[in-house]
Motif scaffolding. Structure first.
Motif, PDB file in Angstrom:
ATOM      1  N   LEU A 175       0.831  -1.207   0.000  1.00 55.81           N
ATOM      2  CA  LEU A 175       0.000   0.000   0.000  1.00 55.81           C
ATOM      3  C   LEU A 175       0.864   1.254   0.000  1.00 55.81           C
ATOM      4  O   LEU A 175       0.578   2.220  -0.733  1.00 55.81           O
ATOM      5  N   TRP A 176       1.911   1.271   0.798  1.00 59.03           N
ATOM      6  CA  TRP A 176       2.792   2.449   0.835  1.00 59.03           C
ATOM      7  C   TRP A 176       3.341   2.742  -0.554  1.00 59.03           C
ATOM      8  O   TRP A 176       3.363   3.895  -0.987  1.00 59.03           O
ATOM      9  N   ARG A 177       3.799   1.706  -1.253  1.00 59.61           N
ATOM     10  CA  ARG A 177       4.412   1.935  -2.558  1.00 59.61           C
ATOM     11  C   ARG A 177       3.395   2.458  -3.567  1.00 59.61           C
ATOM     12  O   ARG A 177       3.688   3.343  -4.372  1.00 59.61           O
ATOM     13  N   VAL A 178       2.179   1.895  -3.523  1.00 62.32           N
ATOM     14  CA  VAL A 178       1.153   2.336  -4.468  1.00 62.32           C
ATOM     15  C   VAL A 178       0.786   3.797  -4.219  1.00 62.32           C
ATOM     16  O   VAL A 178       0.644   4.594  -5.154  1.00 62.32           O
ATOM     17  N   LEU A 179       0.627   4.173  -2.946  1.00 58.44           N
ATOM     18  CA  LEU A 179       0.290   5.562  -2.627  1.00 58.44           C
ATOM     19  C   LEU A 179       1.395   6.513  -3.061  1.00 58.44           C
ATOM     20  O   LEU A 179       1.131   7.637  -3.504  1.00 58.44           O
ATOM     21  N   GLU A 180       2.653   6.073  -2.929  1.00 56.93           N
ATOM     22  CA  GLU A 180       3.768   6.937  -3.297  1.00 56.93           C
ATOM     23  C   GLU A 180       3.900   7.085  -4.816  1.00 56.93           C
ATOM     24  O   GLU A 180       4.247   8.148  -5.313  1.00 56.93           O
ATOM     25  N   MET A 181       3.604   6.031  -5.549  1.00 53.87           N
ATOM     26  CA  MET A 181       3.780   6.057  -6.996  1.00 53.87           C
ATOM     27  C   MET A 181       2.639   6.759  -7.721  1.00 53.87           C
ATOM     28  O   MET A 181       2.823   7.281  -8.823  1.00 53.87           O
ATOM     29  N   SER A 182       1.451   6.777  -7.131  1.00 52.76           N
ATOM     30  CA  SER A 182       0.257   7.219  -7.845  1.00 52.76           C
ATOM     31  C   SER A 182       0.085   8.730  -7.793  1.00 52.76           C
ATOM     32  O   SER A 182       0.483   9.392  -6.829  1.00 52.76           O
ATOM     33  N   ASP A 183      -0.552   9.262  -8.832  1.00 53.30           N
ATOM     34  CA  ASP A 183      -0.932  10.677  -8.878  1.00 53.30           C
ATOM     35  C   ASP A 183      -2.363  10.883  -8.379  1.00 53.30           C
ATOM     36  O   ASP A 183      -2.655  11.854  -7.699  1.00 53.30           O
ATOM     37  N   VAL A 184      -3.239   9.980  -8.739  1.00 50.11           N
ATOM     38  CA  VAL A 184      -4.640  10.005  -8.315  1.00 50.11           C
ATOM     39  C   VAL A 184      -4.986   8.618  -7.786  1.00 50.11           C
ATOM     40  O   VAL A 184      -4.585   7.606  -8.376  1.00 50.11           O
ATOM     41  N   ILE A 185      -5.714   8.565  -6.691  1.00 45.26           N
ATOM     42  CA  ILE A 185      -6.058   7.300  -6.051  1.00 45.26           C
ATOM     43  C   ILE A 185      -7.504   6.949  -6.365  1.00 45.26           C
ATOM     44  O   ILE A 185      -8.414   7.744  -6.110  1.00 45.26           O
ATOM     45  N   LEU A 186      -7.710   5.739  -6.901  1.00 42.69           N
ATOM     46  CA  LEU A 186      -9.056   5.196  -7.048  1.00 42.69           C
ATOM     47  C   LEU A 186      -9.327   4.312  -5.834  1.00 42.69           C
ATOM     48  O   LEU A 186      -8.789   3.205  -5.728  1.00 42.69           O
ATOM     49  N   LEU A 187     -10.125   4.816  -4.904  1.00 41.96           N
ATOM     50  CA  LEU A 187     -10.483   4.050  -3.711  1.00 41.96           C
ATOM     51  C   LEU A 187     -11.791   3.323  -4.014  1.00 41.96           C
ATOM     52  O   LEU A 187     -12.854   3.941  -4.121  1.00 41.96           O
ATOM     53  N   ILE A 188     -11.723   2.015  -4.171  1.00 43.52           N
ATOM     54  CA  ILE A 188     -12.853   1.214  -4.631  1.00 43.52           C
ATOM     55  C   ILE A 188     -13.549   0.564  -3.437  1.00 43.52           C
ATOM     56  O   ILE A 188     -12.900  -0.056  -2.592  1.00 43.52           O
ATOM     57  N   VAL A 189     -14.871   0.751  -3.367  1.00 43.56           N
ATOM     58  CA  VAL A 189     -15.671   0.168  -2.290  1.00 43.56           C
ATOM     59  C   VAL A 189     -16.870  -0.552  -2.903  1.00 43.56           C
ATOM     60  O   VAL A 189     -17.231  -0.329  -4.058  1.00 43.56           O
ATOM     61  N   ASP A 190     -17.476  -1.416  -2.119  1.00 42.22           N
ATOM     62  CA  ASP A 190     -18.682  -2.136  -2.514  1.00 42.22           C
ATOM     63  C   ASP A 190     -19.889  -1.290  -2.128  1.00 42.22           C
ATOM     64  O   ASP A 190     -20.044  -0.919  -0.961  1.00 42.22           O
ATOM     65  N   ILE A 191     -20.762  -0.970  -3.088  1.00 41.64           N
ATOM     66  CA  ILE A 191     -21.893  -0.095  -2.835  1.00 41.64           C
ATOM     67  C   ILE A 191     -22.855  -0.685  -1.808  1.00 41.64           C
ATOM     68  O   ILE A 191     -23.615   0.045  -1.166  1.00 41.64           O
ATOM     69  N   ARG A 192     -22.806  -1.999  -1.572  1.00 41.29           N
ATOM     70  CA  ARG A 192     -23.714  -2.608  -0.601  1.00 41.29           C
ATOM     71  C   ARG A 192     -23.369  -2.217   0.837  1.00 41.29           C
ATOM     72  O   ARG A 192     -24.233  -2.228   1.710  1.00 41.29           O
ATOM     73  N   HIS A 193     -22.098  -1.888   1.081  1.00 41.48           N
ATOM     74  CA  HIS A 193     -21.684  -1.474   2.427  1.00 41.48           C
ATOM     75  C   HIS A 193     -20.450  -0.592   2.308  1.00 41.48           C
ATOM     76  O   HIS A 193     -19.354  -0.997   2.733  1.00 41.48           O
ATOM     77  N   PRO A 194     -20.576   0.592   1.736  1.00 38.74           N
ATOM     78  CA  PRO A 194     -19.386   1.416   1.436  1.00 38.74           C
ATOM     79  C   PRO A 194     -18.669   1.944   2.660  1.00 38.74           C
ATOM     80  O   PRO A 194     -17.443   2.078   2.640  1.00 38.74           O
ATOM     81  N   VAL A 195     -19.388   2.258   3.742  1.00 38.16           N
ATOM     82  CA  VAL A 195     -18.720   2.853   4.908  1.00 38.16           C
ATOM     83  C   VAL A 195     -17.847   1.841   5.626  1.00 38.16           C
ATOM     84  O   VAL A 195     -16.948   2.230   6.389  1.00 38.16           O
ATOM     85  N   LEU A 196     -18.061   0.557   5.401  1.00 38.74           N
ATOM     86  CA  LEU A 196     -17.192  -0.447   6.000  1.00 38.74           C
ATOM     87  C   LEU A 196     -15.808  -0.409   5.376  1.00 38.74           C
ATOM     88  O   LEU A 196     -14.822  -0.808   6.009  1.00 38.74           O
ATOM     89  N   GLN A 197     -15.715   0.085   4.142  1.00 37.09           N
ATOM     90  CA  GLN A 197     -14.478  -0.024   3.371  1.00 37.09           C
ATOM     91  C   GLN A 197     -13.898   1.334   2.994  1.00 37.09           C
ATOM     92  O   GLN A 197     -13.090   1.421   2.076  1.00 37.09           O
ATOM     93  N   PHE A 198     -14.307   2.367   3.715  1.00 38.08           N
ATOM     94  CA  PHE A 198     -13.801   3.712   3.424  1.00 38.08           C
ATOM     95  C   PHE A 198     -13.239   4.322   4.706  1.00 38.08           C
ATOM     96  O   PHE A 198     -13.919   5.062   5.407  1.00 38.08           O
ATOM     97  N   PRO A 199     -11.980   4.003   5.068  1.00 35.82           N
ATOM     98  CA  PRO A 199     -11.395   4.535   6.304  1.00 35.82           C
ATOM     99  C   PRO A 199     -11.127   6.036   6.174  1.00 35.82           C
ATOM    100  O   PRO A 199     -10.352   6.454   5.290  1.00 35.82           O
ATOM    101  N   PRO A 200     -11.711   6.866   7.015  1.00 34.43           N
ATOM    102  CA  PRO A 200     -11.455   8.310   6.931  1.00 34.43           C
ATOM    103  C   PRO A 200      -9.980   8.664   7.110  1.00 34.43           C
ATOM    104  O   PRO A 200      -9.499   9.628   6.509  1.00 34.43           O
ATOM    105  N   ALA A 201      -9.261   7.892   7.938  1.00 35.96           N
ATOM    106  CA  ALA A 201      -7.842   8.174   8.161  1.00 35.96           C
ATOM    107  C   ALA A 201      -7.044   8.042   6.864  1.00 35.96           C
ATOM    108  O   ALA A 201      -6.106   8.805   6.613  1.00 35.96           O
ATOM    109  N   LEU A 202      -7.394   7.081   6.032  1.00 33.93           N
ATOM    110  CA  LEU A 202      -6.706   6.908   4.754  1.00 33.93           C
ATOM    111  C   LEU A 202      -6.983   8.096   3.836  1.00 33.93           C
ATOM    112  O   LEU A 202      -6.067   8.624   3.190  1.00 33.93           O
ATOM    113  N   TYR A 203      -8.237   8.522   3.777  1.00 37.68           N
ATOM    114  CA  TYR A 203      -8.592   9.671   2.930  1.00 37.68           C
ATOM    115  C   TYR A 203      -7.868  10.930   3.388  1.00 37.68           C
ATOM    116  O   TYR A 203      -7.334  11.695   2.570  1.00 37.68           O
TER     117      TYR A 203
END
Length: 599
Positions: A175-203
């Motif tokens: 994860l560290w390497r991907v965040l460092e290499m990327s210009d824009v982040i696609l944070l992908i979540v499941d629409i059935r339960h999106p808040v389970l997979q969207f950590p505010p600390a990461l955003y």
């Protein structure tokens, strides 16, 4: 004098392996090889993955030949092990607790309840470093920082309050390497339960510390009713005003014809019909503001759409080639966050998210054909890879990571973050699911009790009834195999055939508003639905479940019995036969979600 017994094949192989190891010595791999972590010292990997204060269970063990250059277990899932007492307690409760339907209000979930700010539910950060440090000293510093993170996390959260989360430092490094290499982040979540997979600390880390933009991709939009999709989109926008949100589906207009159908009927090469790639392009155009030439990407989407034949198949020989890169350890570990965005005029999109949210399917849909294998097994993607979508757009695929939270573990399992075949006790999760879906009307179960008019169901009764209906029997005593039945029901829920969708706070009070929202036609078009099809599905649902013929039962006999094998051909079903039922004969997901009560 007694004769010596000849060596068995197992003993011969063991002796041969010992001789090879002695002959090879310590020269088997260099510092840049993928199993360098093993050669640097056998205890290093376990030290980075396990905290001294927790007992960690390592999942998905793969056979490993030490002569190979790649250790397949380096990125395996590491979760905290549950005590035998807790497992037995839940088993007993599954046998005794009578299932009671919960209110619609309990299906509403607030992101602040999942990730309370005062509990320190962040994620391990990469410590600072400089080019004067050696590779070994950097690794030791990362290990020390990770242990301190785990100790602090467990000190602020009593035992049993945290959900399952990743304990393998090697995966966090990805994860560290991907965040460092990327210009824009696609944070992908499941629409059935999106808040389970969207950590505010990461955003907050991405937008604050790294000063990069995030596009939230609400994937699997076809599994959720359009009013709920719109409600989630508005809720997340209210919580994060500057967040770009895009709805996405790899299976528009591809419903399950029965609850037991294994795969939705997608024809070969049909990835380019996904709904949402053009919206991701528009979001990237808004973020880059002309700093990157994205016309080649736009032209590719137009070519993919034009290349579709009448029968839905594409000419593979005419498809654009995709350059794939594997990142070596040395390149990853000694790389610093890029201060220059869009280097050399190339936009790098990093795809991150929890397991089973559909990251690989999103990449396949963006490319227009299959370049990444997909699987329902959490942890299928082992390490990140990069794919050149066009000469100016690069995609970066990261392994799924489970962040610490306070979510119910049974709900986590239904979200697909834990391999179903590895569960010690699946019955409590089945009970959690049945209390939130009208399982009787969907599964058409008969109570296993001999008493007539029995209306009280436990989770164990549900599993036994499903085992009876599907013919699951134990090998020796030929009793109903309730464990296999429980796993089968959980896989139905994870795949979306027995669908459980959570709602944002206040949805019940504003239901009428969302059901008449002006954006409904747009969402239904993305899903590939039409109003007539929905009405036909609702009208035929009850008859469809009861009149399932014997040939259809036989065809779907093992539809939910793939343990956790790789679904390499997911979405590549056979063309529909003439005697197949039309698309109108679908499971009424609105009834499953209690939009209309059946019984």
């Amino acid at each position: 004098m007694p004769r010596k017994k000849p060596f068995s094949n197992k003993q011969k192989k063991k002796q041969l392996q010992v001789k090879r190891e002695r002959k090879r010595g310590d020269t088997g791999s260099g510092p840049s090889s993928r199993n360098a972590s093993v050669e640097r010292g056998g205890e290093r990997q376990s030290d980075t993955s396990d905290s001294e204060t927790t007992d960690v269970r390592k999942i998905n063990q793969q056979p490993f030949n030490r002569e190979g250059r790649y250790d397949p277990n380096r990125f395996r899932l590491h979760y905290e092990k549950e005590s035998k007492e807790d497992v037995e307690k839940r088993k007993k409760m599954a046998r005794e607790k009578v299932l009671q339907p919960v209110s619609d209000k309990e299906l509403e979930v607030d992101i602040n309840d999942i990730y309370p700010s005062e509990k320190g539910l962040g994620f391990p950060r990469r410590p600072s470093w400089n080019y004067e440090m050696t590779r070994e000293s950097l690794l030791r510093k990362e290990e020390k920082s990770y242990r301190e993170y785990l100790d602090d996390l467990h000190s602020r959260n009593p035992p049993g309050t945290l959900s399952h989360f990743e304990h393998n430092l090697e995966t966090w490094r990805q994860l560290w390497r991907v965040l460092e290499m990327s210009d824009v982040i696609l944070l992908i979540v499941d629409i059935r339960h999106p808040v389970l997979q969207f950590p505010p600390a990461l955003y907050q880390y991405i937008t604050g510390d790294l000063q990069k933009q995030v596009i939230l991709v609400l994937n699997k939009a076809d599994l959720c009713p359009p009013p709920v999709v719109i409600a989630w989109k508005h809720y997340l926008t209210s919580q994060f005003p500057h967040l770009q949100i895009v709805c996405f589906t790899s299976h528009p207009g591809q419903p399950y014809s029965t609850v037991l159908q294994k795969k939705r009927m997608r024809r070969k090469g049909d990835w380019s019909k996904a709904g949402g790639p053009i919206d991701i392009l528009k979001a990237c155009q808004e973020i880059t503001a002309g700093k990157v030439d994205l016309t080649s990407w736009e032209q590719k989407i137009q070519r993919d759409a034009a290349a579709e034949r009448v029968d839905g198949e594409r000419a593979e020989e005419g498809a654009d080639s995709v350059l794939m890169e594997h990142q070596s350890d040395s390149a990853m570990e000694m790389s610093s966050p890029s201060q220059e965005l869009y280097k050399d005029g190339v936009l790098t999109l990093g795809c991150i998210g929890f397991p089973n949210v559909g990251k690989s399917s999103v990449i396949n849909s963006l490319v227009g054909r299959k370049v990444v294998s997909v699987s329902r097994t959490p942890g299928h993607t082992k390490y990140f890879q990069t794919y050149y979508l066009t000469p100016t757009v690069k995609l970066c695929d990261c392994p799924g990571l489970v962040f610490p939270s306070r979510v119910n573990k049974q709900l986590q399992i239904l979200a697909g973050i834990y391999p179903v075949s590895q569960l010690q006790e699946p019955y409590s999760s089945v009970g959690y699911l049945c209390e939130r879906t009208p399982f009787l009307s969907v599964l058409k179960l008969k109570h296993p009790s001999l008493l007539e008019n029995e209306s009280h169901w436990t989770a164990w009764d549900v599993c036994e009834a499903w085992a009876e209906r599907r013919g699951y029997k134990t090998a020796k005593a030929a009793r109903n195999d309730v464990y296999r039945a429980a796993n089968s029901l959980l896989r139905l829920a994870i795949d979306g055939r027995l669908c459980l969708c959570l709602r944002p706070p206040g949805y019940s009070c504003l239901r009428e508003h969302w059901e008449n929202h002006p954006d409904l036609p747009e969402v239904m078009a993305l899903q590939g639905r039409t109003t007539e099809e929905e009405r036909a599905g609702e009208g035929d649902d009850e008859d469809d479940g009861e009149s399932s013929t014997e040939p259809e039962e036989e065809r779907d006999r093992d539809a939910d019995d793939d343990e956790d094998g790789d679904d390499e051909d997911e979405g590549f079903g056979h063309p529909r036969r003439k005697d197949d039922k039309p698309s109108g004969f679908t499971v009424n997901m609105y009834n499953v979600l209690r939009e209309n009560e059946c019984e």
